[in-house]
Scaffold this motif. Structure first.
Motif, mmCIF file in Angstrom:
data_model
loop_
_atom_site.group_PDB
_atom_site.id
_atom_site.type_symbol
_atom_site.label_atom_id
_atom_site.label_comp_id
_atom_site.label_asym_id
_atom_site.label_seq_id
_atom_site.Cartn_x
_atom_site.Cartn_y
_atom_site.Cartn_z
ATOM 1 N N ASP A 1 13.027 0.300 8.695
ATOM 2 C CA ASP A 1 12.174 0.127 10.042
ATOM 3 C C ASP A 1 12.131 1.897 10.123
ATOM 4 O O ASP A 1 13.115 2.667 10.141
ATOM 5 N N TYR A 2 10.908 2.047 10.689
ATOM 6 C CA TYR A 2 10.495 3.312 10.944
ATOM 7 C C TYR A 2 9.926 3.427 12.088
ATOM 8 O O TYR A 2 9.081 2.759 12.593
ATOM 9 N N ALA A 3 10.146 4.594 13.135
ATOM 10 C CA ALA A 3 9.414 4.894 14.474
ATOM 11 C C ALA A 3 8.178 5.534 14.145
ATOM 12 O O ALA A 3 7.692 5.998 13.104
ATOM 13 N N PHE A 4 7.553 5.749 15.200
ATOM 14 C CA PHE A 4 6.104 6.433 15.105
ATOM 15 C C PHE A 4 6.077 8.036 14.599
ATOM 16 O O PHE A 4 7.456 8.579 15.065
ATOM 17 N N LYS A 5 5.529 8.361 13.672
ATOM 18 C CA LYS A 5 5.523 9.806 13.078
ATOM 19 C C LYS A 5 6.688 9.896 12.121
ATOM 20 O O LYS A 5 6.606 10.776 11.377
ATOM 21 N N GLU A 6 7.295 8.778 11.677
ATOM 22 C CA GLU A 6 8.138 9.068 10.575
ATOM 23 C C GLU A 6 7.678 8.293 9.616
ATOM 24 O O GLU A 6 8.081 8.636 8.403
ATOM 25 N N VAL A 7 6.407 7.728 9.703
ATOM 26 C CA VAL A 7 5.793 7.071 8.374
ATOM 27 C C VAL A 7 4.204 7.047 8.656
ATOM 28 O O VAL A 7 3.860 7.337 9.969
ATOM 29 N N GLN A 8 3.288 7.233 7.509
ATOM 30 C CA GLN A 8 2.068 7.497 7.829
ATOM 31 C C GLN A 8 1.250 6.598 6.822
ATOM 32 O O GLN A 8 1.581 6.492 5.775
ATOM 33 N N PHE A 9 0.168 5.987 7.537
ATOM 34 C CA PHE A 9 -0.459 5.217 6.510
ATOM 35 C C PHE A 9 -1.453 5.880 5.569
ATOM 36 O O PHE A 9 -1.852 7.005 5.989
ATOM 37 N N CYS A 10 -1.665 5.632 4.372
ATOM 38 C CA CYS A 10 -2.541 6.063 3.239
ATOM 39 C C CYS A 10 -3.970 5.210 3.659
ATOM 40 O O CYS A 10 -3.788 4.018 3.122
ATOM 41 N N LEU A 11 -4.841 5.889 3.943
ATOM 42 C CA LEU A 11 -6.361 5.154 3.955
ATOM 43 C C LEU A 11 -7.126 5.541 3.010
ATOM 44 O O LEU A 11 -7.100 6.558 2.446
ATOM 45 N N HIS B 1 0.967 -1.223 -0.103
ATOM 46 C CA HIS B 1 0.020 -0.094 -0.250
ATOM 47 C C HIS B 1 0.811 1.217 0.026
ATOM 48 O O HIS B 1 2.209 1.125 0.198
ATOM 49 N N ASP B 2 0.244 2.430 -0.092
ATOM 50 C CA ASP B 2 1.036 3.517 -0.063
ATOM 51 C C ASP B 2 1.226 4.025 1.427
ATOM 52 O O ASP B 2 0.218 3.885 2.076
#
Length: 256
Positions: free
Chosen positions: A246-256, A214-215
């Motif tokens: 590997d990504y920490a919280f806030k370093e990556v965001q789900f596209c919903l 997913h994006d």
């Protein structure tokens, strides 16, 4: 029930209320020396009919209609969890919430780091705040909102859903709370017993979009990645162009 439940009518945040009003065993030094299941017996849980400023992770707000859902916080004292390994508590809590909602509906998944989803819609969120003593977790306040009987959502949140909307009828909120606390007791006991690999394996197995491409938003860019897992310390592992990162919280965001 192994928790002492305190019902209040209204507060800004149940996490804040529990932090500022440590009832029962919260500040009892003698109790804090104990280990295992007895440590949680009688640990306080505060349940609010309405939160005026319910919070999610970061700056997110939590919408909840008065008297319709579950908004609550529990105070626990993990017996031996290093600060660097505290994500095991988030995993255990997410599994307890998933098990609870599994009793009502199929299609429940854990969206990293600790949201609970029904298909592509958010039914539950959690905010965990910890207090350290040296290099170990001393106290952990786990604040949770579960959408139970709300029939319409008015905020700009993109994808909320409630059990009532899914099932077509209202659900007993006290019954749901009792299930959450019983499952939470089981999973926190597993943490105390050192069954961490079992918890991690189960958490990973129930991840939302696991092994799907997913994006995601990474560094402001939309990138198609495959979600392949979560590390022991809570980083999201994504595969892009055959390279795992590997990504920490806030370093990556789900596209919903």
């Amino acid at each position: 029930m192994k928790f002492e439940v305190i019902h209040i009518d209204e507060t800004d945040s149940t996490n804040r209320w529990l932090r500022d009003n440590p009832p029962l065993f919260g500040n009892n030094p003698a109790l804090l020396k104990n280990k295992g299941r007895l440590l949680r017996k009688g640990c306080p849980v505060v349940v609010a009919e309405y939160q005026t400023a319910g919070r999610g992770c970061g700056t997110n707000q939590w919408e909840s209609e008065r008297g319709k859902n579950l908004t609550f916080s529990m105070l626990i004292h993990p017996s031996d969890v290093p600060a660097a390994k505290q994500f095991i508590l988030s995993m255990a809590n997410a599994l307890a919430l998933k098990r609870t909602l599994d009793d009502y509906v199929d299609g429940i998944k854990i969206k990293w780091p600790n949201d609970i989803y029904w298909h592509d819609r958010k039914i539950c969120g959690t905010l965990i705040e910890t207090t350290l003593q040296g290099s170990r977790i001393q106290d952990c306040i786990i604040g949770t909102g579960i959408n139970i009987n709300q029939r319409a959502f008015l905020s700009d949140a993109p994808n909320p859903v409630s059990l009532c909307q899914i099932l077509g009828h209202e659900v007993d909120r006290e019954e749901v709370l009792e299930k959450v606390l019983n499952y939470s007791d089981d999973y926190m006991l597993a943490v105390d017993q050192g069954l961490w690999e079992d918890i991690r394996a189960s958490y990973r197995a129930h991840l939302y979009r696991l092994e799907e491409s997913h994006d995601f938003i990474i560094s402001g860019q939309r990138v198609c990645c495959k979600l392949v897992g979560v590390t022991d310390d809570g980083h999201l592992r994504l595969l892009h162009d055959h390279t795992p990162t590997d990504y920490a919280f806030k370093e990556v965001q789900f596209c919903l």
